[in-house]
Scaffold this motif. Structure first.
Motif, PDB file in Angstrom:
ATOM      1  N   ASP A 150      35.974  38.646  36.424  1.00 13.46           N
ATOM      2  CA  ASP A 150      34.750  39.460  36.432  1.00 13.46           C
ATOM      3  C   ASP A 150      33.522  38.669  36.005  1.00 13.46           C
ATOM      4  O   ASP A 150      32.496  38.666  36.689  1.00 13.46           O
ATOM      5  CB  ASP A 150      34.922  40.672  35.513  1.00 13.46           C
ATOM      6  N   PRO A 188      33.424  43.446  43.275  1.00 12.88           N
ATOM      7  CA  PRO A 188      34.633  44.226  43.557  1.00 12.88           C
ATOM      8  C   PRO A 188      35.151  43.952  44.966  1.00 12.88           C
ATOM      9  O   PRO A 188      34.399  43.968  45.941  1.00 12.88           O
ATOM     10  CB  PRO A 188      34.170  45.682  43.403  1.00 12.88           C
ATOM     11  N   TYR A 238      37.264  39.371  44.200  1.00 12.74           N
ATOM     12  CA  TYR A 238      37.685  38.597  43.026  1.00 12.74           C
ATOM     13  C   TYR A 238      38.679  37.500  43.424  1.00 12.74           C
ATOM     14  O   TYR A 238      39.506  37.689  44.326  1.00 12.74           O
ATOM     15  CB  TYR A 238      38.355  39.502  41.983  1.00 12.74           C
TER      16      TYR A 238
END
Length: 325
Positions: free
Chosen positions: A163, A176, A179
């Motif tokens: 993140d 989102p 990743y």
């Protein structure tokens, strides 16, 4: 009338210092320098570390070798039973994790010897030129070596965070659905750990090569420069041959580092799929849920055998060189 001169008493000549009496007096003088308290202090200072070394290293190593031929769950000494070579047969034939772990240790060695080792040599050559702030650079590059491997693993976990990690932020993979799981992906996690290990290993190699470069005779470099040799030719023909003893030490140290690799992998993902190593298998079998101490000891014996196969020839060659000198 003449008077005879007074006879002086004869004085026995003292025996030479090098004779038996002189040696005894010197020995008594040396013995008197150490009091009983001094001897007791020396005995404690030398004996306590020796006992700890024997108990924590030699006794445990011999116990592991003995347990490798047994089966034991770690509860009660009466539960130990002799099984002979069954653990080793199981290890080489029925364990699907052993050969991948051994392969990962080999990959670890190849990466360390091909990437951080030449980079450490390059940094050592640059810092050996006495450039400005060379001490600052040496400290900066060597800092990861003195840091705890657990701390290094924690730092690189932050770098690899899906993140908020630095790498995903730079490549735009922190959104989102986009990743990149550097630690959880079995195809990426070993290489991610190896980058962290290489970062630390580079400073280690730099210090070793810096020490080796001090043995290069400056007059040989000057002679090569007078003959018109370029910097690369001087390094290839003068510097690198002089670094032969250092290269041997670097090779042995790198092999040992690749075999004992444990901390970084354990901090990253506890040796999950993709990062299995022999040391991780030893830990998982001895202190894991299964508590197969005999089986884990068999893996430790294999790891010890590989290490000794590297260390013993190096020690033999070193002792022979010292005897010739």
């Amino acid at each position: 009338m003449t008077t005879e001169p007074a006879k002086t008493p004869e004085v026995a000549a003292a025996p030479p210092l090098g004779g038996p009496s002189g040696r005894k007096r010197a020995a008594r003088g040396r013995r008197s320098l150490l009091t009983r308290r001094d001897r007791f202090t020396l005995a404690v200072m030398a004996g306590a570390p020796t006992l700890l070394h024997v108990a924590l290293v030699w006794v445990t190593a011999l116990a592991s070798i003995a347990l490798a031929f047994t089966t034991w769950d770690g509860i009660g000494l009466d539960a130990i039973s002799w099984v002979g070579l069954r653990n080793f047969r199981q290890l080489f034939t029925d364990n699907p994790q052993f050969w991948p772990a051994l392969e990962h240790n080999v990959i670890w060695f190849v990466v360390l010897i091909l990437i951080p080792t030449p980079l450490g040599l390059f940094l050592a050559l640059q810092l050996d030129k006495n450039i400005r702030f060379s001490r600052v650079y040496q400290t900066a590059f060597f800092l990861p070596v003195v840091m705890s491997l657990a701390v290094i693993g924690f730092v690189w976990q932050l770098v690899y965070n899906p993140d908020t990690g630095l790498i995903n932020s730079l490549v735009g993979a922190n959104r989102p659905g986009h990743y990149i799981d550097w630690i959880g992906n079995p195809k990426l996690n070993l290489w991610a750990v190896l980058i962290a290990a290489s970062w630390r290993h580079t400073g280690y190699m730099m210090i070793l090569y810096l020490a080796g470069l001090k043995s290069v005779d400056p007059t040989l470099r000057e002679a090569a420069a007078l003959d018109g040799a370029s910097e690369w030719q001087t390094f290839r023909s003068v510097v690198f041959p002089t670094l032969r003893p250092t290269n041997t030490i670097v090779l042995v140290v790198t092999i040992i580092e690749s075999l004992r690799a444990f901390d970084l992998v354990f901090v990253f993902n506890k040796g999950a799929q993709g990062t299995e190593l022999l040391s991780i298998l030893v830990t998982n079998n001895i202190i894991g849920e299964s508590s197969r101490i005999g089986y884990g000891s068999a893996i430790a014996v294999v790891l010890l055998t590989i290490s000794l196969a590297v260390i013993i020839p190096y020690l033999v060659a070193t002792f022979r060189k010292e005897r010739r000198a």
